[in-house]
Structures are given as structure tokens and as C-alpha cells.
Design a protein around this motif. Structure first.
Motif, PDB file in Angstrom:
ATOM      1  N   SER A   1       0.809  -1.190   0.224  1.00  0.00           N
ATOM      2  CA  SER A   1       0.007   0.048  -0.090  1.00  0.00           C
ATOM      3  C   SER A   1       0.895   1.166  -0.028  1.00  0.00           C
ATOM      4  N   LEU A   2       0.285   2.337  -0.173  1.00  0.00           N
ATOM      5  CA  LEU A   2       1.012   3.657  -0.225  1.00  0.00           C
ATOM      6  C   LEU A   2       1.810   4.035   1.105  1.00  0.00           C
ATOM      7  N   SER A   3       0.852   3.488   2.142  1.00  0.00           N
ATOM      8  CA  SER A   3       1.352   3.730   3.488  1.00  0.00           C
ATOM      9  C   SER A   3       2.455   2.897   3.741  1.00  0.00           C
ATOM     10  N   GLN A   4       2.418   1.651   3.483  1.00  0.00           N
ATOM     11  CA  GLN A   4       3.732   0.583   3.844  1.00  0.00           C
ATOM     12  C   GLN A   4       4.830   1.110   2.898  1.00  0.00           C
ATOM     13  N   TRP A   5       4.652   1.325   1.780  1.00  0.00           N
ATOM     14  CA  TRP A   5       5.871   1.856   0.982  1.00  0.00           C
ATOM     15  C   TRP A   5       6.372   3.234   1.602  1.00  0.00           C
ATOM     16  N   GLN A   6       5.716   3.979   1.943  1.00  0.00           N
ATOM     17  CA  GLN A   6       6.098   5.418   2.428  1.00  0.00           C
ATOM     18  C   GLN A   6       7.083   5.009   3.693  1.00  0.00           C
ATOM     19  N   LYS A   7       6.519   4.191   4.593  1.00  0.00           N
ATOM     20  CA  LYS A   7       7.179   3.882   5.944  1.00  0.00           C
ATOM     21  C   LYS A   7       8.743   3.355   5.413  1.00  0.00           C
ATOM     22  N   GLN A   8       8.537   2.308   4.722  1.00  0.00           N
ATOM     23  CA  GLN A   8       9.834   1.737   4.185  1.00  0.00           C
ATOM     24  C   GLN A   8      11.000   2.488   3.688  1.00  0.00           C
ATOM     25  N   ALA A   9      10.244   3.311   2.611  1.00  0.00           N
ATOM     26  CA  ALA A   9      11.247   4.328   2.040  1.00  0.00           C
ATOM     27  C   ALA A   9      11.681   5.369   2.915  1.00  0.00           C
ATOM     28  N   GLN A  10      10.983   5.816   3.798  1.00  0.00           N
ATOM     29  CA  GLN A  10      11.495   6.684   4.749  1.00  0.00           C
ATOM     30  C   GLN A  10      12.372   6.191   5.515  1.00  0.00           C
ATOM     31  N   HIS A  11      12.523   4.853   5.946  1.00  0.00           N
ATOM     32  CA  HIS A  11      13.562   4.345   6.685  1.00  0.00           C
ATOM     33  C   HIS A  11      14.970   4.405   5.724  1.00  0.00           C
ATOM     34  N   LYS A  12      14.738   4.028   4.597  1.00  0.00           N
ATOM     35  CA  LYS A  12      15.778   3.756   3.823  1.00  0.00           C
ATOM     36  C   LYS A  12      16.521   5.369   3.377  1.00  0.00           C
ATOM     37  N   LEU A  13      15.668   6.281   3.067  1.00  0.00           N
ATOM     38  CA  LEU A  13      15.948   7.696   2.720  1.00  0.00           C
ATOM     39  C   LEU A  13      16.863   8.303   4.002  1.00  0.00           C
ATOM     40  N   SER A  14      16.321   7.818   5.215  1.00  0.00           N
ATOM     41  CA  SER A  14      17.018   8.470   6.416  1.00  0.00           C
ATOM     42  C   SER A  14      18.456   8.481   6.527  1.00  0.00           C
ATOM     43  N   LEU A  15      18.967   7.441   5.617  1.00  0.00           N
ATOM     44  CA  LEU A  15      20.632   7.273   5.570  1.00  0.00           C
ATOM     45  C   LEU A  15      21.246   8.496   4.709  1.00  0.00           C
ATOM     46  N   VAL A  16      20.303   9.333   3.834  1.00  0.00           N
ATOM     47  CA  VAL A  16      20.835  10.493   3.222  1.00  0.00           C
ATOM     48  C   VAL A  16      20.112  11.790   3.286  1.00  0.00           C
ATOM     49  N   SER A  17      19.006  11.602   4.006  1.00  0.00           N
ATOM     50  CA  SER A  17      18.259  12.887   3.948  1.00  0.00           C
ATOM     51  C   SER A  17      17.851  13.083   5.580  1.00  0.00           C
ATOM     52  N   PRO A  18      18.007  14.205   6.321  1.00  0.00           N
ATOM     53  CA  PRO A  18      16.950  14.706   7.528  1.00  0.00           C
ATOM     54  C   PRO A  18      15.931  14.872   7.462  1.00  0.00           C
ATOM     55  N   THR A  19      15.079  15.070   6.187  1.00  0.00           N
ATOM     56  CA  THR A  19      13.670  14.956   5.752  1.00  0.00           C
ATOM     57  C   THR A  19      13.322  13.728   4.948  1.00  0.00           C
ATOM     58  N   ALA A  20      13.759  12.856   5.422  1.00  0.00           N
ATOM     59  CA  ALA A  20      13.189  11.383   4.897  1.00  0.00           C
ATOM     60  C   ALA A  20      11.684  11.248   4.568  1.00  0.00           C
ATOM     61  N   ASP A  21      11.096  11.734   5.636  1.00  0.00           N
ATOM     62  CA  ASP A  21       9.267  11.340   5.462  1.00  0.00           C
ATOM     63  C   ASP A  21       9.036  12.392   4.386  1.00  0.00           C
ATOM     64  N   ILE A  22       9.538  13.699   4.199  1.00  0.00           N
ATOM     65  CA  ILE A  22       8.988  14.457   3.213  1.00  0.00           C
ATOM     66  C   ILE A  22       9.602  13.961   1.873  1.00  0.00           C
ATOM     67  N   GLU A  23      10.656  13.538   1.486  1.00  0.00           N
ATOM     68  CA  GLU A  23      11.094  12.881   0.413  1.00  0.00           C
ATOM     69  C   GLU A  23      10.264  11.597  -0.018  1.00  0.00           C
ATOM     70  N   ALA A  24       9.950  10.696   0.931  1.00  0.00           N
ATOM     71  CA  ALA A  24       9.251   9.565   0.483  1.00  0.00           C
ATOM     72  C   ALA A  24       7.785  10.137   0.237  1.00  0.00           C
ATOM     73  N   ARG A  25       7.213  10.864   0.608  1.00  0.00           N
ATOM     74  CA  ARG A  25       6.079  11.660   0.032  1.00  0.00           C
ATOM     75  C   ARG A  25       6.308  11.998  -1.290  1.00  0.00           C
ATOM     76  N   LEU A  26       7.265  13.030  -1.327  1.00  0.00           N
ATOM     77  CA  LEU A  26       7.529  13.603  -2.802  1.00  0.00           C
ATOM     78  C   LEU A  26       7.617  12.577  -4.030  1.00  0.00           C
ATOM     79  N   CYS A  27       8.271  11.368  -3.533  1.00  0.00           N
ATOM     80  CA  CYS A  27       8.413  10.411  -4.457  1.00  0.00           C
ATOM     81  C   CYS A  27       7.064   9.979  -4.996  1.00  0.00           C
ATOM     82  N   LEU A  28       6.035   9.722  -4.128  1.00  0.00           N
ATOM     83  CA  LEU A  28       4.925   9.206  -4.094  1.00  0.00           C
ATOM     84  C   LEU A  28       4.265  10.125  -5.150  1.00  0.00           C
ATOM     85  N   CYS A  29       4.295  11.233  -4.945  1.00  0.00           N
ATOM     86  CA  CYS A  29       3.280  12.371  -5.345  1.00  0.00           C
ATOM     87  C   CYS A  29       3.931  12.336  -7.072  1.00  0.00           C
ATOM     88  N   HIS A  30       5.180  12.225  -6.951  1.00  0.00           N
ATOM     89  CA  HIS A  30       5.941  12.494  -8.481  1.00  0.00           C
ATOM     90  C   HIS A  30       5.495  11.386  -9.353  1.00  0.00           C
TER      91      HIS A  30
END
Length: 280
Positions: A6-35
Motif C-alpha cells: 500500500s502507499l502507507s507501507q511503501w512510504q514507511k519503508q522508503a522513509q527508513h531507507k532515505l533517512s540514511l541520506v536525508s534529514p527530511t526522509a519523511d518528506i522525500e518519501a511523500r514527494l516520490c509518491l506524488c511524483h
């Protein structure tokens, strides 16, 4: 990431991965979904349990993999938002940043003529000039950049946004301005010291648009020293600069004959812009 997410499941997992390179991983995960899904942020909340298709999932995972190498989302998307404008971006220019919107806000608040003439030096994507032009349709703006790719990109953005009151010109600072005078000059020039440790985080952006000699002050100094010859009497100059350069920039402005010199902090509470009025 597992299929049938689901969107929420992917967002949660992506946020965890993106936290390695970004302090705003939650925002970036949502931006990826919107894009990828071509939806708004609101959609993500109202359709959080919607399942992703295989094609969507593949595109999203490809984005995350590229982002994990350090590539900025703006370059991966090919666009970025600035002051309610959607601007095309590419590696020939810096990515427009939220802190630079402070420069736009300050320019819009100045007591300028109704049909002011404004110069944007080092325009890059055209972000500052285009934002000012949209909000002040009677102003006439000239946006210059030394890099041909940046000039082409700024003109592309101007045309796509259908903004008629901006002229985009290739120029090394004031060289192609031909003695014109302006009521306001704005610039977000290179201002990072070449030895600054923060540069490694910006390795995908053009180094020539980031760094300047003299501890990052060379281009700021050049603009300030040359600006009086291109300003009307009582004209304004406003500049973006580094967090530790406000005092030096204020000193340069005062020495060049500017008064009402002041600095403002950005959204992170760092000194970010300084400007003044050319003395009458």
C-alpha cells in the motif's frame, strides 16, 4: 520492498531507507509518491491503503535507489517548486531552495516604483526573477547568467510559465548590461569557501555556482563594488550569502556607499540575506 504494498507501507519503508541520506526522509518519501503517481500530498492521506501497481513500485524503488547515491530529488524529478512556481531543473544550475524565497519576499516589500526595473544576477533556473515577475507584472526584469545551459533553462522556464516581463541574457555579471540602470539588483551568487566541509553534500550540483575565492566573498565583493554604476539613485541591492558572512557583506555595502544596510535570518535562523539602498 515487497510487492502488493500500500502507499502507507511503501512510504514507511522508503522513509527508513532515505533517512540514511536525508534529514527530511519523511518528506522525500511523500514527494516520490506524488511524483510517480502524479497526485497531491492530500491524496496520499486519503488513499493510504491503495495498493501500488508493479509499474509504480518499480519506478518508486528506482527513485529511492538513485537518491541513496546522493543524487538530489530535484534532478531525478527534473523539476522543483519555488515560490509557487514549478521550475524545470538540471545539473547545469543550482536547485532553488526555500531560503532563497526570503530574498524574493524582501524584494517585494521594498518601496520601488510601480514599473521598477530589476536585475537578477546569476539567475540559474530563473527562480528569483520569475517569482518577482509573476508577483509584480508591471516590473521589467533582466535575468543574467554566465553559463549558457543556465540561460537556456531560465528561458525555457520563462516560456513554459508564460511570463512576458523577463528578459534572459547571457552575461558574466554586469558585462552585457551595457550601462543600463536598475531600481533593484538581486543575486544569489556563489558564496561557499572552496575548503568548506559541507561541499561534499552538494557534489551533484555545479561547483562553479557554489564556490568563490576569498573565503567565499569574491563574487559578493565584485557585485557590491560594481552595483552602484548600475543602480538608479536610491536603488537597492540585496544579496544572499553564507551563514557566517553577514557582517562582512554589511561592511562591503557600507564601504560602497549604501545605507539602510540590514541583514535577515533564514528559516533555519541563520543570517542569509543582506542589502541596502544606494545613498542619495
Amino acid at each position: 520492498m515487497a510487492p502488493c504494498q500500500s502507499l502507507s507501507q511503501w512510504q514507511k519503508q522508503a522513509q527508513h531507507k532515505l533517512s540514511l541520506v536525508s534529514p527530511t526522509a519523511d518528506i522525500e518519501a511523500r514527494l516520490c509518491l506524488c511524483h510517480v503517481l502524479k497526485v497531491t500530498n492530500t491524496y496520499l492521506y486519503s488513499h493510504a491503503q491503495r495498493l501500488l501497481t508493479d509499474t509504480e513500485l518499480a519506478a518508486l524503488n528506482q527513485l529511492v535507489s538513485a537518491r541513496l547515491t546522493g543524487q538530489p530529488l530535484a534532478y531525478l524529478f527534473g523539476y522543483w517548486h519555488f515560490y509557487d512556481l514549478k521550475l524545470q531543473v538540471n545539473p547545469s544550475t543550482l536547485i532553488p531552495r526555500a531560503d532563497t524565497e526570503l530574498l524574493v519576499e524582501q524584494a517585494l516589500s521594498l518601496p520601488l516604483p510601480e514599473q521598477a526595473r530589476v536585475l537578477d544576477l546569476g539567475t540559474g533556473t530563473g527562480a528569483i526573477a520569475l517569482a518577482l515577475a509573476v508577483n509584480r507584472p508591471l516590473w521589467q526584469l533582466t535575468a543574467v547568467d554566465y553559463i549558457a545551459g543556465a540561460v537556456a533553462l531560465a528561458e525555457q522556464n520563462r516560456q513554459q510559465l508564460n511570463i512576458p516581463n523577463v528578459a534572459v541574457v547571457q552575461s558574466n555579471w554586469f558585462d552585457a548590461i551595457n550601462g543600463q540602470r536598475f531600481d533593484l539588483i538581486v543575486s544569489n551568487p556563489p558564496y561557499i569557501d572552496p575548503s568548506d566541509s559541507h561541499l561534499s553534500a552538494l557534489r551533484f550540483e555545479p561547483i562553479t555556482a557554489l564556490t568563490a575565492s576569498q573565503h567565499g566573498l569574491a563574487d559578493l565583493r565584485h557585485i557590491i563594488e560594481q552595483a552602484p554604476a548600475h543602480l538608479t539613485t536610491g536603488g537597492w541591492l540585496y544579496l544572499e550569502h553564507g551563514y557566517d558572512q553577514a557582517e562582512a557583506v554589511r561592511g562591503l555595502l557600507t564601504a560602497a556607499g549604501f545605507n539602510q544596510v540590514q541583514s535577515q535570518r533564514d528559516y533555519g535562523n541563520n543570517w542569509r540575506i543582506t542589502g541596502g539602498c544606494l545613498a542619495l
